[in-house]
Write an enzyme that holds these catalytic residues in place. Structure first.
Site, short mmCIF file in Angstrom:
data_model
loop_
_atom_site.label_atom_id
_atom_site.label_comp_id
_atom_site.label_asym_id
_atom_site.label_seq_id
_atom_site.Cartn_x
_atom_site.Cartn_y
_atom_site.Cartn_z
N ASP A 175 -0.39 -0.66 -4.50
CA ASP A 175 -1.81 -0.33 -4.46
C ASP A 175 -1.95 1.06 -3.86
O ASP A 175 -1.64 1.28 -2.69
CB ASP A 175 -2.57 -1.36 -3.62
CG ASP A 175 -4.08 -1.14 -3.66
OD1 ASP A 175 -4.53 -0.18 -4.30
OD2 ASP A 175 -4.80 -1.95 -3.04
N GLU A 235 -1.90 0.01 -8.72
CA GLU A 235 -3.34 -0.20 -8.71
C GLU A 235 -4.06 1.07 -8.26
O GLU A 235 -3.74 1.66 -7.24
CB GLU A 235 -3.68 -1.36 -7.77
CG GLU A 235 -5.15 -1.74 -7.75
CD GLU A 235 -5.42 -2.89 -6.79
OE1 GLU A 235 -6.61 -3.21 -6.59
OE2 GLU A 235 -4.46 -3.46 -6.25
N LYS A 285 -13.48 -7.73 -8.67
CA LYS A 285 -14.07 -8.13 -7.39
C LYS A 285 -15.52 -8.51 -7.67
O LYS A 285 -16.31 -7.68 -8.15
CB LYS A 285 -14.00 -7.00 -6.37
CG LYS A 285 -12.59 -6.67 -5.86
CD LYS A 285 -12.67 -5.71 -4.69
CE LYS A 285 -11.28 -5.49 -4.06
NZ LYS A 285 -10.63 -4.29 -4.59
N LYS A 292 0.85 -1.19 0.00
CA LYS A 292 0.00 0.00 0.00
C LYS A 292 0.89 1.24 0.00
O LYS A 292 1.78 1.37 0.86
CB LYS A 292 -0.89 0.01 1.25
CG LYS A 292 -1.86 -1.15 1.36
CD LYS A 292 -2.98 -1.05 0.36
CE LYS A 292 -4.03 -2.14 0.62
NZ LYS A 292 -5.17 -2.04 -0.32
N ASP A 333 -9.28 -0.78 -10.37
CA ASP A 333 -10.03 -1.58 -9.41
C ASP A 333 -11.39 -0.92 -9.19
O ASP A 333 -12.38 -1.27 -9.82
CB ASP A 333 -9.22 -1.66 -8.11
CG ASP A 333 -9.90 -2.46 -7.01
OD1 ASP A 333 -11.04 -2.91 -7.20
OD2 ASP A 333 -9.29 -2.64 -5.94
#
Length: 231
Positions: A45, A70, A119, A19, A95
């Site tokens: 991310d 991401e 997802k 992250k 995402d």
């Protein structure tokens, strides 16, 4: 290295996901590369932490040979992602921007993404998830399955969709005991071997329901009955 919030991707023990945010990005990623080398799969991310004003800063990640960055920009900034991708050699993965196969098509067509995170819960179920997978496969866009702290029921769906051919990047689906003291499926989701989840062969989602655990966690039930209308 714990301070770098390293997460092992569930499908491959040597993949590292980090992250990042402004002020916590380039130096940590460089430190990881120095420690583990340039060949270990490494992804960042960003969780929408950046804007187009950060282009020059984000370019500093390009020499680090990342698998992807991401969702660097806001969820509704597909056009800005296209602008950013045009400036970066690092692939952008979308995402939160992708809620349907139409979102995926538009993002790919304008060059906003080179990888898509699917997802199941975010896109509305397995049918739409498979449509996105099939479209991305036809366009040569690799996909991977993201997790949303699902119970074993949701994890079973993630495992099923991840068995499709274009899911070529390690996903976030992990064993039940990573988050839950007791899951509501029987058996619980477990690694088949380190870093690897086995696709079940049973009917339906491949997992049964642990009725005792399910009833223990239920906070409210209500029954509905169809009433006969008398003319």
């Amino acid at each position: 290295m714990r301070s770098y919030l390293i997460e092992l991707a569930a499908a491959l023990t040597t993949a590292i996901k980090v992250k990042i945010k402004p002020g916590f990005d380039v130096k940590p990623m460089e430190a990881i590369r120095d420690r583990f080398g340039m060949d270990v799969p490494l992804m960042a991310d960003a969780n929408s932490a950046y804007t187009l004003q950060d282009i020059d800063h984000l370019k500093q990640l390009d020499p680090l040979n990342l698998m992807m960055i991401e969702q660097p920009l806001a969820y509704d900034d597909i056009i800005d992602h296209a602008t950013l991708q045009g400036e970066l050699s690092t692939p952008i993965c979308l995402d939160e921007s992708i809620h349907s196969v139409e979102d995926a098509r538009k993002a790919v067509e304008i060059g906003a993404t080179k990888i898509i995170n699917i997802k199941v819960g975010r896109v509305g179920g397995l049918t739409e998830a498979k449509k996105i997978h099939d479209y991305c496969q036809s366009m040569g866009i690799p996909v991977w399955c993201g997790g949303m702290l699902e119970s074993g029921i949701g994890r079973a769906h993630n495992i099923a969709i991840s068995s499709l051919g274009n899911f070529t990047i390690p996903g976030d689906t992990s064993p039940s005991d990573r988050y839950w003291k007791q899951d509501i499926t029987d058996a619980e989701v477990q690694f088949y071997k380190p870093g690897v989840l086995k696709v079940p062969e049973g009917p339906g989602i491949g997992y049964g329901i642990n009725e005792q655990a399910f009833n223990h966690y239920v906070v409210h039930t209500e029954s509905f009955q169809k009433m006969k209308v008398i003319n």
